[in-house]
Design an enzyme around this catalytic site. Structure first.
Site: not given
Ligand SMILES: C[S@@+](CC[C@H](N)C(=O)[O-])C[C@H]1O[C@@H](n2cnc3c(N)ncnc32)[C@H](O)[C@@H]1O
Length: 340
Positions: A205, A239, A182, A243, A225-226
């Site tokens: 991501d 990071k 992410g 949450h 997809d995580m």
């Molecule tokens: C709150 S942001 C945090 C971004 C970064 N880690 C930061 O701290 O600035 C959450 C991130 O999770 C990614 N995300 C959401 N669902 C996801 C998934 N199923 N697989 C991979 N990444 C995902 C979003 O695209 C986004 O970039």
């Protein structure tokens, strides 16, 4: 009997971030970064529209002056505004930029679910789904303007937090391959590599996010997809990820991290706000408030939550991790390590 009693102004508080966000979006604060100007002077710099309403801006700024966003002085009977230390954070180009946070938290898509909070309390439904019929991440993928606000918030937050992380966390030195799950556009990995160029970075991501990733030597972008699977590395960064999700979803993410790490020496680095508990007490009333307010935003907009150290520890142990370590807490950001 007074018309208003102290405390009752709480019902009007929603207007403050909305007023702040209006001047942020107008670029009004940028105009006073280096000069002290009247509302009329600011308006003449941000628009050519002869119908622009100077009094609207003046009345907005004078409220914000009472909250310390701008400094107000009266020169020959005219109010003039200069940028305060707080106001500077909402101007571009500052290291502590909070502009993106303002634009995202006050976006109509993030505000509307609050209209459904009472209903959600009564029937258990998710306020965001009630308001929009889908999850926040589904909507981010579909609405380019909302996506831009979200990305601006993440980019600003990254700027603020990578400096804190690099100063407080010495655990990067021994990492060979770091997967940032992410990781957005990969800015954090790029920053980490400036100090630890030996690290191979994998920014993981969603495909539509990494397609706009920063091209940088030593950082590879991987879309996926995580909840499916996570690229392999000896360390994984999460990071501001956990949450956003409920416990069941966090468990799935952590189990996938566990699978991608080597049998020995692998670790997950979790960066989040911590809520107070026996293990960790907020350093100040301010830190406590920020944590609880973010928890409310996570609850309403993501069906997620901020957690205590013990809650993270329980999730990590359920996912199979052996040891959970609270490394540091600085500026409200907690760094935890989950070891296999
Ligand atoms: C709150 S942001 C945090 C971004 C970064 N880690 C930061 O701290 O600035 C959450 C991130 O999770 C990614 N995300 C959401 N669902 C996801 C998934 N199923 N697989 C991979 N990444 C995902 C979003 O695209 C986004 O970039």
């Amino acid at each position: 009997m007074a018309a208003f009693a102290p405390g009752e102004e709480l019902v009007l508080y929603a207007t403050i971030p909305l007023a702040l966000n209006a001047v942020v979006k107008l670029g009004a604060l940028d105009e006073i970064a280096d000069s002290v100007l009247s509302a009329s002077e600011i308006v003449s710099r941000i628009t050519n529209n002869p119908s622009a309403n100077v009094a609207f801006l003046d009345r907005t700024l004078r409220v914000l002056a009472t909250y310390g966003v701008v400094n107000e002085t009266v020169v020959q009977g005219e109010r003039k505004y200069g940028l305060s230390e707080i106001g500077k954070r909402f101007s571009p180009g500052t290291k502590l930029a909070a502009r993106g946070l303002s634009v995202m938290c006050n976006h109509r898509i993030f505000l509307k679910p609050f209209e459904h909070l009472a209903e959600g309390i009564l029937d258990g439904g998710e306020p965001f789904r009630k308001a929009h019929g889908k999850t926040a991440y589904e909507l981010v993928a579909e609405e380019p303007e909302f996506n831009n606000s979200f990305n601006l918030c993440m980019a600003d937050h990254s700027k603020r937090s990578s400096a804190v992380l690099l100063d407080c966390y010495k655990g990067f030195a021994s990492i060979k391959t770091l997967v940032d799950v992410g990781g957005g556009n990969g800015a954090l990995l790029c920053d980490i590599r400036t100090r630890y160029p030996h690290i191979k970075g994998i920014n993981f991501d969603q495909p539509h996010v990494v397609s706009q990733g920063i091209a940088s030597e030593g950082v590879e972008h991987a879309g996926g997809d995580m909840f499916g699977s996570i690229p392999q590395g000896d360390s994984i960064m999460l990071k501001w990820i956990l949450h956003n999700w409920n416990d069941e979803q966090c468990l799935k993410i952590l189990q996938n991290c566990y699978k991608s790490l080597p049998a020995q020496g692998g670790k997950v680095i979790v960066v989040e706000v911590l809520l107070p508990s026996e293990a960790y007490q907020a350093a100040s009333e301010f830190e406590l408030r920020i944590g609880l307010l973010l928890d409310l935003v996570m609850m309403v907009n993501f069906n997620g939550k901020e957690r205590t150290f013990e809650e993270y520890q329980a999730l990590a142990e359920q996912a199979g991790f052996n040891k959970v370590h609270l490394v540091n807490v600085s500026n409200g950001l907690a760094i935890l390590e989950f070891h296999k």
